[in-house]
Structure formats: C-alpha cells, structure tokens
Design a protein around this motif. Structure first.
Motif, mmCIF file in Angstrom:
data_model
loop_
_atom_site.group_PDB
_atom_site.id
_atom_site.type_symbol
_atom_site.label_atom_id
_atom_site.label_comp_id
_atom_site.label_asym_id
_atom_site.label_seq_id
_atom_site.Cartn_x
_atom_site.Cartn_y
_atom_site.Cartn_z
ATOM 1 N N MET A 1 50.597 6.141 16.697
ATOM 2 C CA MET A 1 50.042 6.964 17.787
ATOM 3 C C MET A 1 48.793 5.961 18.600
ATOM 4 N N GLN A 2 48.929 5.937 20.132
ATOM 5 C CA GLN A 2 47.921 5.273 20.638
ATOM 6 C C GLN A 2 46.551 6.041 20.657
ATOM 7 N N LYS A 3 45.814 5.858 19.981
ATOM 8 C CA LYS A 3 44.547 6.461 19.811
ATOM 9 C C LYS A 3 43.498 5.818 20.757
ATOM 10 N N ALA A 4 43.616 4.629 21.351
ATOM 11 C CA ALA A 4 42.864 4.223 22.349
ATOM 12 C C ALA A 4 43.228 4.706 23.451
ATOM 13 N N LEU A 5 44.307 4.915 23.959
ATOM 14 C CA LEU A 5 44.701 5.701 25.155
ATOM 15 C C LEU A 5 44.203 7.164 25.322
ATOM 16 N N CYS A 81 42.078 2.371 27.853
ATOM 17 C CA CYS A 81 43.286 2.791 28.037
ATOM 18 C C CYS A 81 44.026 1.215 28.073
ATOM 19 N N GLN A 82 43.355 0.247 28.461
ATOM 20 C CA GLN A 82 44.153 -1.029 28.875
ATOM 21 C C GLN A 82 43.780 -1.798 27.261
ATOM 22 N N ARG A 83 42.982 -1.198 26.365
ATOM 23 C CA ARG A 83 42.651 -1.713 25.171
ATOM 24 C C ARG A 83 42.005 -3.229 25.359
ATOM 25 N N LEU A 111 38.349 6.175 19.133
ATOM 26 C CA LEU A 111 37.912 4.792 19.021
ATOM 27 C C LEU A 111 37.749 3.986 17.779
ATOM 28 N N SER A 112 37.062 4.579 17.061
ATOM 29 C CA SER A 112 36.678 3.963 15.760
ATOM 30 C C SER A 112 37.759 3.872 15.007
ATOM 31 N N ILE A 113 38.544 4.887 14.715
ATOM 32 C CA ILE A 113 39.881 4.782 14.125
ATOM 33 C C ILE A 113 40.671 3.971 14.713
ATOM 34 N N GLY A 114 40.858 3.821 15.934
ATOM 35 C CA GLY A 114 41.922 2.901 16.618
ATOM 36 C C GLY A 114 41.332 1.504 16.987
ATOM 37 N N GLN A 116 41.590 -1.176 15.781
ATOM 38 C CA GLN A 116 42.723 -2.502 15.624
ATOM 39 C C GLN A 116 43.642 -2.555 16.596
ATOM 40 N N GLU A 117 43.766 -1.330 17.597
ATOM 41 C CA GLU A 117 44.557 -1.439 18.783
ATOM 42 C C GLU A 117 44.176 -2.371 19.582
ATOM 43 N N PHE A 118 42.859 -2.720 19.814
ATOM 44 C CA PHE A 118 42.407 -3.620 20.486
ATOM 45 C C PHE A 118 42.707 -5.130 20.245
ATOM 46 N N ASP A 119 42.953 -5.409 19.154
ATOM 47 C CA ASP A 119 43.341 -6.623 18.740
ATOM 48 C C ASP A 119 44.831 -7.035 18.827
ATOM 49 N N GLN A 120 45.459 -5.988 18.773
ATOM 50 C CA GLN A 120 47.099 -6.402 19.080
ATOM 51 C C GLN A 120 47.394 -6.390 20.389
ATOM 52 N N PRO A 121 48.762 -7.243 20.737
ATOM 53 C CA PRO A 121 49.361 -7.199 21.834
ATOM 54 C C PRO A 121 49.805 -5.857 22.128
ATOM 55 N N ALA A 122 50.080 -5.208 23.310
ATOM 56 C CA ALA A 122 50.761 -4.039 23.795
ATOM 57 C C ALA A 122 52.095 -3.948 23.428
#
Length: 126
Positions: A1-5, A81-83, A111-114, A116-122
């Motif tokens: 799931m895309q938590k950051a989005l 949204c852009q991570r 955002l706290s849970i997700g 790691q999504e900011f470190d991964q490529p889309a």
C-alpha cells in the motif's frame, strides 16, 4: 500500500481547507476594517470603534496563520505524493493537525509508517 500517497492526499486536503479558512478570515478582517473606516455606524461610541479594530486585527493575524499553514500543507503534501523530502512531508502533516486534526493525525501516522517508501524508487512500490 502506498502510505505516502495517502498521507500526501490528506495533507493536501487539509492544506486546502486551511487555505480556504484563511481567505475567509482575510475577508472578515477587511470587513471589520471597512466597518472601522465608516464612523457614522458607531454614532460616536469609541468603544465600539475600538472593538471593530480589535476584531479586524485578530482576524487578520489568524488569516495569515491559516494561509501559511495551508501553503505548507499543500507543498508538503505534493512532496509526500512524489515521495521526496520526507522532512517537508512530515512538517506538512504536523501542520495539517493544526488545521484539520483527523486528517493531520492520519497523515502523520501514515508518513511515519511509510518512511521507507521515500528511500525506494517508484518502480519497486506496489
């Protein structure tokens, strides 16, 4: 799931509500300023005149505060949204708590849970 989005969408929605509130408060400040500029309404009662000035000043300060919160929420929501720029995204989610608490709290948690999504490529996100 895309938590950051999801957190970004919540921050943008909360920022838009805050921006709208700030605009309404700015109109109220202008209204009270116009009321102050028309002394015939007060019939020579200086206490009413100073009350209108005080309300205009308070609404003006609140308008600036909510407009800044709204802009911060929208910009940080776009970053979420852009991570990109997790710090800005988190700051906007915290600002969203001040403008619309349910959406802001959910955005901070997501955002706290997700993070790691900011470190991964889309391409790696599902």
């Amino acid at each position: 799931m895309q938590k950051a989005l999801i957190a970004g969408i919540l921050s943008i929605a909360s920022g838009a509500l805050s921006l709208l509130s700030g605009i309404v408060l700015a109109f109220l400040a202008v209204f009270f300023k116009a009321l102050f500029d028309n002394p015939s309404i007060f019939e020579g009662n200086p206490s009413t005149e100073s009350l209108a000035t005080m309300f205009g000043l308070i609404y003006g300060i609140l308008a600036i505060f909510f407009i800044i919160l709204g802009v911060l929420g929208i910009v940080g929501g776009i970053f979420a949204c852009q991570r990109k720029r997790w710090g800005w995204a988190l700051a906007s989610a915290i600002a969203a708590i001040l403008s619309f608490a349910p959406a802001g709290i959910a955005a901070v948690i997501l955002l706290s849970i997700g993070k790691q999504e900011f470190d991964q490529p889309a391409t790696q996100l599902k």
